[in-house]
Design an enzyme around this catalytic site. Sequence first.
Site, PDB file in Angstrom:
ATOM      1  CB  SER A 115       7.382  -2.674   1.016  1.00  0.00           C
ATOM      2  OG  SER A 115       7.767  -2.671   2.361  1.00  0.00           O
ATOM      3  CE1 TYR A 139       3.126  -5.031   2.441  1.00  0.00           C
ATOM      4  CE2 TYR A 139       5.097  -4.522   3.716  1.00  0.00           C
ATOM      5  CZ  TYR A 139       4.116  -4.140   2.821  1.00  0.00           C
ATOM      6  OH  TYR A 139       4.128  -2.879   2.297  1.00  0.00           O
ATOM      7  CE  LYS A 143       3.128  -4.125  -1.002  1.00  0.00           C
ATOM      8  NZ  LYS A 143       2.260  -3.290  -1.835  1.00  0.00           N
TER       9      LYS A 143
END
Length: 317
Positions: A115, A139, A143
């Site tokens: 991402s 988040y 990643k």
Amino acid sequence: MHVLITGGTGYIGSIAVEIMRTQGFEVSILDDCSTGHADSVPTGLRFVAGSLLVRADIDQALEGVDAVLHFAGKSLVGESVEKPELYQRINVDGTRNLLDAMKSAHVMKMVFSSSAATYGEPKEVPIRESAATLPTNPYGATKLAIDHMITAESKTHHLSAVSLRYFNVAGAHKAERGWLSERHNPETHLIPNVLRSTPNNPVRIFGTDWQTPDGTCIRDYVHVVDLVNAHIKALETLTGTGHEIYNLGSGTGYSVRQVIAAAEKATGQAIPTQDSPRRDGDPAVLVADISRAKQYLQWEPSLGIEEMVADTLQSFQ
Ligand code: UDP
């Protein structure tokens, strides 16, 4: 080639399943359906309704497989700020289990859904893959941790891998059996929320005081079909060992207000909006430099914001 698609009942994964099987790939799916939808699974595929946290489920899904497209994971910035441990467990620990199982099963090829959130607030825009990685939310941190794990795995265990750093994925894909699209509950993504906006429940604009020309956040939107095609091209590059990272976006940024304007054009109607506070974890501007993907994957997006809005709109009807 037999490909395992983890997260194959989710938004992007289900469209990857559809496009790849129509192109002649043999496809298996591993998905716990926590955020996906089992009704998206076409008949005739091996579908393991299981978890990345259960080794036996992964082993079953990997039988006879040549490569893995790893889409499964938690993907909401806001939720990750509230529940970082959930993101660590599912994303990082789940991928560790998958890599261990792949090693045992001698499956040496992987394309991973990374991402743009790995970069955090960029110093330079557009963002290149060589930019600093300082995620602003859990988040993005998960990643990035997975990208590092894959790099190590490629060095020590001869994995051949590509991480694709998605910017903002949007749009839908029409299969013979109907539209495959975002069906998140609650829906957090901008384009579906804009198209569902009503006077009683207007779409909220998260922050109108950002350092951008119109005060709203700028993002780089890429059509889900273009994105899936990049995965197929990435898969074709997996020979030998190593780990490559490519940004996937359109190379063009749109502010929240510009997306709303595109939706108003597509619908021919004014979209009700509500100015709201900034959302936790959001950087102001994320726009991709996609020259690396163009050069090494021979990939280029072919669909623009108009198609993303129009396809999303059609998928609702
Ligand atoms: N956004 C917004 N209202 C919404 C959903 C999103 O203003 O209802 C903004 C959000 O703050 C971000 C952009 O739209 O700047 C894209 O957000 P989205 O959740 O679609 O994707 P993300 O950037 O989190 O991957």
